[in-house]
Design an enzyme around this catalytic site. Structure first.
Site, PDB file in Angstrom:
ATOM      1  N   GLU A 233     -15.952  28.680  -6.832  1.00  0.00           N
ATOM      2  CA  GLU A 233     -15.308  29.750  -6.137  1.00  0.00           C
ATOM      3  C   GLU A 233     -15.501  29.392  -4.713  1.00  0.00           C
ATOM      4  O   GLU A 233     -15.033  29.244  -3.940  1.00  0.00           O
ATOM      5  CB  GLU A 233     -15.440  31.038  -6.677  1.00  0.00           C
TER       6      GLU A 233
ATOM      7  N   GLU B 143     -17.548  31.479 -16.463  1.00  0.00           N
ATOM      8  CA  GLU B 143     -17.902  33.227 -17.213  1.00  0.00           C
ATOM      9  C   GLU B 143     -17.446  33.838 -18.259  1.00  0.00           C
ATOM     10  O   GLU B 143     -18.133  34.930 -18.804  1.00  0.00           O
ATOM     11  CB  GLU B 143     -16.663  33.786 -15.321  1.00  0.00           C
TER      12      GLU B 143
END
Ligand code: NAD
Length: 652
Positions: free
Chosen positions: A104, A124
């Site tokens: 990210e 995730e």
């Protein structure tokens, strides 16, 4: 030590992160990054910045020590916004892994350059979460939406080559990374600053029908897990409602999932897997150097163990009974490695090298250099004694001697060896080159060095090595025997095989117990039961249904008849003949059959697992309830998102 430093090379700034071991997005890194960006933004003469990490990897995830603590400013989403707002172009320079928050961060930069061996991913979902710092919004604005969905809902990292192909990175390098980043920077300093991803349009937006298909595929693959579906919805929100709505939805979903039972269970098993092999008593014990591995028996297990050892870089010698068996063993190894080659896991050169690293022999003297030997011959004590006798004679004094026995008493095997301290159990699961679980069985006299060597071997093979003590079935098979017994009782008391299997699949097992038995074949356990019959306690309840099936020639899927009847495509159908047999045998025993709900069935199975687990703990066979969970999740299909039987049934 400062976690983030800024240096300059001409008009290019270097922002370097040094936060070992994985350069996690800890608070010091987040705060350091914001400071670094402030510095660069305000500095005349700086035309671009290279964001690079020291050590083995780029940012490979979050700081686990911050898990469960109140978030401390600046939080990652804000740091990434700050990156996007920087007036100088930033080039994320990736080696090792860019995972989760790491990727990210890279998405917040203006460009991405990666080493050819790097891996990039948003894993995730494996912890029951979705990306929480803009990943679901930015990634589909850089790569085609369906590729972003694959990465985000699947959680599997991709290679640099794939990242390059889909447009996730701007350049890939085989040479020194720093130089490559510098060369790249020179090519972009005169370009206009690219628009931040949040300002761009999504790439190749799916049609409404395609979204439906993606939804169906994700739901099917998720098998009861909520995070992959939540991840898909988050991507769709960002794509259809714009970046701001997407970011808000993503954050809200992330926070909800973080507090969910599934995420707690997945985090539990994630940490349990990492902690389970750490034995304080082996701290500082140096394992033997490992290079030559011996495998006795080139059958199903031996060939799998040999393949796993080869893939880990060891030389392997397989000992078999005769030349034909040697050829069979070698052929099975070749078949496994061909599978790896076809799936692109190894190159042709590597395949050729591995096939030269394996040799076969009928002569135990060829094990003179072996550092560790795994025995995987027939499950028969006399044969095992014979093999270990020869190993004692021919192997070096400090070679670790391991048995892959499923049920036999390894203490008894060790007792007849010249040096019993080096005899241990290494219980692999089939297929041994694929299954991650390994039970490391500590015999009564096992010495610390041999144990440490066994764990080092497990680590080298990439296995999750769980320590356990000697008993019938160790941790996993013993728990499975206990719940199998309860399932058989339920059959006699009123349930039918398909009802138990459906309940188990609904709960999250990949298949039910009876379908699994059909797949494994019913005759092996029948033979074991016949062998053990004279020793059975006559007072104990015994369900003979499996024996009746075998007497009727129903050996499972391979001959089309077992607990189920199999059609020409191998699909299981309920068999009225089996159902009638079960009902008739209950009647004959004078049992009044009753119905079982799916919840009753799963609760019966769970409490059998729990009770046996408690016994295993009280006998010191397992070190902790976590060890039991790790075994059941990784070897027996217990749904990972439920955390394992001990976690799930623990009283708060
Ligand atoms: P298998 O029958 O496929 O293979 C056994 C091999 O051992 C055969 O190739 C045989 O020729 C060879 N062999 C027998 N005696 C030998 C000797 N004296 N010297 C050299 N080679 C000899 O059996 P398998 O399924 O691979 O099981 C092997 C062991 O692994 C057993 O102890 C079994 O309980 C255990 N195990 C099996 C599984 C499984 O799923 N199959 C799982 C875990 C453990």
């Amino acid at each position: 030590m400062t976690a983030v430093t800024v240096g300059y090379e001409g008009d290019i700034a270097f922002i370097t992160i040094d936060n070992p071991p994985i350069n996690a997005t800890s608070h010091v890194v987040r705060a350091g990054l914001v400071d670094a960006l402030d510095q660069i933004d305000g500095k005349d003469g700086v035309r671009a910045a290279i964001l690079i990490c020291d050590g083995k990897t780029f940012i490979a995830g979050a700081d686990v020590t911050e898990f469960g603590q109140p978030p401390k400013d600046p939080i990652l989403p804000d740091v990434i916004k700050r990156l996007e707002a920087c007036t100088k172009p930033i080039i994320a320079t990736i080696h090792g892994h860019a995972l989760g928050g790491g990727l990210e961060v890279a998405l917040g930069c203006h460009y991405r350059v990666a080493d050819a061996s790097a891996k990039l991913g948003l894993p995730e979902v494996n912890l029951g979460l979705i990306p929480g710092a803009g990943g679901t919004v930015r990634l589909p604005r850089l790569v085609p939406v369906t590729d972003a969905i694959d990465m985000i809902t699947g959680g599997k990292p991709i290679t640099s080559a794939k990242a390059n192909e889909i447009g996730l990175i701007d350049a890939i390098t085989h040479g020194p990374l720093r130089d490559a980043a510098l060369d790249f920077a020179k090519t972009i300093v005169d370009c206009e600053l690219p628009e931040p991803l949040t300002k761009r349009a999504p790439v190749n937006v799916p049609s409404s029908d395609e979204w439906d298909a993606l939804n169906a595929a994700t739901t099917k693959k998720a098998r009861g897990q909520t995070a992959p579906i939540a991840a898909l919805n988050a991507v769709r929100t960002g794509v259809e409602q714009g970046a701001d709505a997407g970011l808000a939805h993503e954050r809200e979903t992330f926070v909800t999932l973080r507090d969910s039972d599934q995420s707690k269970a997945l985090r539990h098993i994630f940490f349990a897997e990492r902690a389970v092999a750490k034995l304080p008593e082996l701290d500082g014990v140096k394992p033997n150097k490992l290079s030559e591995i011996g495998v006795i028996g080139g059958g199903i297990m031996g060939a799998g163990i040999a393949t796993a050892s080869l893939l880990a870089g060891f030389n392997v010698t397989i000992i078999e009974r005769d030349e034909a068996a040697c050829a069979n063993g070698r052929a099975t190894v070749e078949k496994h490695l061909t599978g790896s080659l076809k799936r692109g896991l190894i190159s042709q050169d590597k395949f050729d090298a591995l096939m030269t690293a394996v040799s076969t022999s009928t002569d135990y003297a060829d094990l003179g250099n072996a550092d560790l030997v795994v025995e995987a011959v027939f499950e028969d004590m006399a044969v095992k004694h014979d093999v270990f006798g020869k190993l004692s004679l021919h192997c070096k004094a400090d070679a670790v001697l391991a048995s892959n026995t499923s049920y036999l008493d390894i203490n008894e095997i060790a007792a007849r060896c010249i040096n019993p301290g080096r005899v241990i159990g290494l219980h692999f699961f089939s297929p041994a080159h694929i299954m991650k679980l390994l039970e490391v069985v500590r015999t009564a006299k096992a010495d610390a060095k041999s144990l440490a060597t066994a764990f080092a071997f497990g680590r080298a093979l990439g296995k999750i090595a769980v320590p356990c003590g000697v008993c019938d079935g160790f941790i996993g098979n013993r728990i499975m025997s206990a719940y199998r017994k309860q399932c058989e009782y339920m059959l006699e008391d009123g349930a039918l095989p398909h009802q138990i299997d459906v309940a188990m699949v609904e709960f999250g097992f990949p298949m039910g117990l009876f379908a699994m038995q059909d797949m494994a074949g019913l005759e092996i356990s029948w033979a074991t039961r016949k062998r053990l019959a004279p020793f059975r306690d006559p007072a104990e309840r015994y369900v003979a249904l499996g024996d009746y099936l075998c007497e009727m020639g129903r050996f499972g899927k391979k001959n089309g008849l077992g607990w189920y009847r199999y059609d020409e495509n191998g699909k299981a159908q309920r068999d009225p003949e089996v159902d009638a047999l079960i009902v008739a045998k209950s009647e004959k025993k004078g049992i009044t059959r009753r119905s079982f709900t799916h919840i009753e069935i799963t609760e019966t199975i769970l409490s059998a697992m729990r009770n046996e687990g408690e016994k295993i703990l009280s006998e010191g066979i397992a070190n902790s309830p976590d060890a039991i969970d790790v075994v059941m999740v990784n070897g027996y299909g217990f749904p990972r998102h439920k955390g394992g039987p001990m976690f799930l049934t623990a009283k708060d």
